[in-house]
Design an enzyme around this catalytic site. Structure first.
Site, short mmCIF file in Angstrom:
data_model
loop_
_atom_site.label_atom_id
_atom_site.label_comp_id
_atom_site.label_asym_id
_atom_site.label_seq_id
_atom_site.Cartn_x
_atom_site.Cartn_y
_atom_site.Cartn_z
N ASP A 5 0.82 -1.22 0.00
CA ASP A 5 0.00 0.00 0.00
C ASP A 5 0.85 1.26 0.00
O ASP A 5 0.30 2.36 0.04
CB ASP A 5 -0.94 0.01 1.22
N ASP B 252 -9.59 -7.23 12.09
CA ASP B 252 -9.35 -8.61 12.47
C ASP B 252 -10.46 -9.16 13.38
O ASP B 252 -11.12 -10.15 13.06
CB ASP B 252 -7.97 -8.76 13.13
#
Length: 613
Positions: free
Chosen positions: A48, A212
């Site tokens: 990224d 997560d």
């Protein structure tokens, strides 16, 4: 153990944003070296930091840096035999990056490693078998094991002898959650079934900044199962500075609060009662900051303003409150002595509560406001100094000191309430002791080492122009190795000289020799010592270093067991804590006294850098 033909295909995702190349390279190399059929294993760097958006940024320096990063990391991936992936735009942070990887891959299982989490060779062989045993299993989570100390461990010098703060979560809490099928995804060091992610329609959940736990909550509510494997199978890095530590914990606290607001486990359909309670406990845990802040302020309200929030005589306190506290300490010691020393929970909560309360309130006021903040790793400190966010702890410490003065005044001015004043004054004294210990946490010791060294003890050969010297590799890092020789060194072995270091790696990938540059040469009672810098000229050299440092899971397990074996009882642990509190308070006040001189040195160093530029 299953035949290779029955093993599922695996895609390994290593998401990265701004991490340096050597750190990412080592993780990719370790992932590529995992013991698994090569035709069923694909490793992907999800970069990224080199997106189209960044490469075309309106700021020329940002665009140039992104293009250079993309070129360097692409070449690295090609040399290591892994795949380089980036995307058009930096959307939805880590969850968006992972979902971009899902869109262009097809493996049965997805493994996620943070850019600083290097796996051992047996990571996959220790985890993928669970998916054969349970077709409804979506997650196998392993512990996050760290090879460097957090700010408290580094400044207290306790890393090698006291269990780390995360040991209680990964050593006890996750095991308890696993009992009720509620162990959740922790962002890294985990294997996930692609079919489960596909069922959600969007892959990894991204409404909150803790993608997560949010993903795990969604999949548990759909009837999928999870497993927790309590054995360190990766080695990672913790934040080096207190400021970075707080950035990380603030993100966790804000993300869990978002989950509580947007996807409240108490009312989420599909969860069992036990799972509901487990997720509620996990998300509300971070509210400890409000209880801690109230605990700090309460005695001051009486000592300064005569607000009697605690009404009891000394005998009543001894009969009820003190006995409860003693029993509580004994139970904590009985249950958690291997993973947490006495009073450490209180200290860790105190140093976080000062900042987390405000972070959580900001989420409550605007649940969509928080953005994903990447935790800095590999930071250095050229000078011993007070943390950039350490000032509040000094203010609180001196306020508690004033509280002790107010206690003495009240004993003299209001003797008929001496019992109550002594009890509340003792409460304030406890807070003062904790605040003194916290001064040691924010008084950061010098740390010029960017890369953590790990003991390896491997036999090797140092190849020079005049022959071969048998050496032992005592420790290693991404940047180099420390060698021990049992024989006399020839004259040409001198700092600045270039040599080759050869040893037998754990896996055969066509290379066993690392070029090194000798940087330091010394001698002690056991013989000559050589400090060598790794001279990386080929991406496969990272494979050699990763094999040397990270391949062996038994090494991490032995280190973990060694720390847990050094548990202390309540009395001994309390004495250790008191000793630390007074020592660290003294060190913190000394740093405060010297802070003016430290700032002068930093300013002078920066002036020299500017002048040189």
């Amino acid at each position: 153990i299953y035949p290779d033909k029955d093993l599922q295909t695996v895609d390994v995702f290593v998401p990265s944003y701004n991490e340096e190349l050597p750190l990412v390279a080592t993780t990719l190399a370790a992932a590529k070296a995992m013991d698994y059929p090569p035709e069923k294993l694909n490793v992907y760097l999800l970069d990224d930091g080199g997106t189209d958006q960044k490469c075309n940024d309106s700021n020329p320096s940002t665009a140039i840096a992104a293009r250079e990063r993309r070129a360097e990391f692409s070449a690295l991936c090609e040399g290591l035999g892994v795949h380089y992936l980036t995307r058009a735009r930096n959307q939805h942070a880590k969850a968006g990056n992972l979902n971009n990887g899902l869109a262009v891959t097809s493996g049965d299982l997805v493994v996620v490693f943070d850019a600083d989490h290097s796996p051992t060779r047996n990571f996959l062989k220790s985890t993928v078998g669970f998916f054969h045993d349970d077709p409804k299993l979506f997650l196998v989570q392993t512990p996050h094991f760290f090879i460097n100390p957090d700010p408290l461990e580094r400044n207290f010098d306790t890393f090698s002898r006291m269990p780390s703060e995360n040991e209680q979560f990964y050593g006890m809490v996750q095991k308890g959650l696993d009992k009720w099928n509620a162990s959740f995804f922790c962002g890294s060091a985990a294997v996930i079934r692609r079919a489960a992610l596909n069922e959600t329609g969007g892959g990894f959940s991204g409404i909150t900044i803790t993608e997560d736990a949010e993903t795990a909550l969604d999949l548990h509510s759909r009837g999928w199962n999870s497993v927790y494997v309590d054995r360190p199978l990766i080695a990672g890095l913790q934040p080096d500075t207190f400021a970075s530590f707080i950035v990380q914990r603030s993100r966790w606290a804000q993300g869990m609060t978002q989950i509580l607001i947007f996807k409240n486990p108490m009312f989420k359909r599909g969860l069992s009662f036990a799972q509901r309670m487990c997720y509620v406990a996990s998300t509300t845990f971070w509210m400890f900051s409000f209880a801690r802040l109230a605990f700090f302020a309460s005695p001051l309200l009486y000592l300064f303003f005569n607000l009697q929030i605690f009404v009891a005589s000394g005998s009543e306190f001894a009969a009820y409150s003190s006995t409860y506290m003693v029993v509580n300490l004994l139970m904590q010691s009985y249950l958690f002595s291997q993973v947490r020393w006495p009073w450490m929970s209180e200290l860790y909560e105190y140093i976080q509560a000062v900042f987390l309360g405000r972070a959580i309130v900001s989420v409550m006021l605007n649940p969509k406001k928080p953005t994903f903040a990447v935790t800095a790793k590999g930071e250095t400190l050229d000078y011993a100094q007070i943390s950039s966010i350490g000032r509040p702890f000094y203010i609180i410490y001196f306020v508690f000191l004033l509280g002790m003065v107010a206690m003495v005044y009240r004993l003299i001015a209001d003797p008929q309430n001496a019992d109550l004043t002594l009890v509340v004054g003792g409460w304030n004294a406890f807070n003062l002791i904790m605040a003194g210990a916290a001064l040691g946490v924010v008084s950061e010791r010098q740390n010029r080492r960017r890369m953590q060294r790990v003991r390896v003890n491997r036999n090797a050969e140092l190849i020079t122009e005049h022959g071969t010297i048998m050496v032992s590799i005592e420790d290693a890092s991404i940047g180099g190795v420390r060698l021990r020789s049992a024989e006399e060194l020839p004259p040409d072995v001198w700092p600045g000289a270039e040599f080759s270091l050869r040893w037998q790696p754990n896996s055969d990938f066509g290379m066993d020799t690392l070029p090194v540059i000798l940087r330091t040469r010394g001698v002690d009672k056991d013989g000559p010592i050589l400090g060598c810098e790794a001279n990386i000229t080929d991406p496969l050299h990272y494979r050699l270093l990763a094999d040397l440092i990270f391949a062996d899971a038994d090494k991490w397990y032995a280190f973990q067991r060694g720390r847990r074996a050094q548990s202390v009882g309540v009395v001994h642990g309390t004495l250790i804590y008191l000793q630390w509190a007074f020592q660290q308070a003294g060190r913190g006040l000394l740093y405060l006294w010297k802070s003016r001189e430290t700032r002068r040195k930093i300013a002078a160093a920066r002036a020299v850098q500017v002048g040189g530029a």
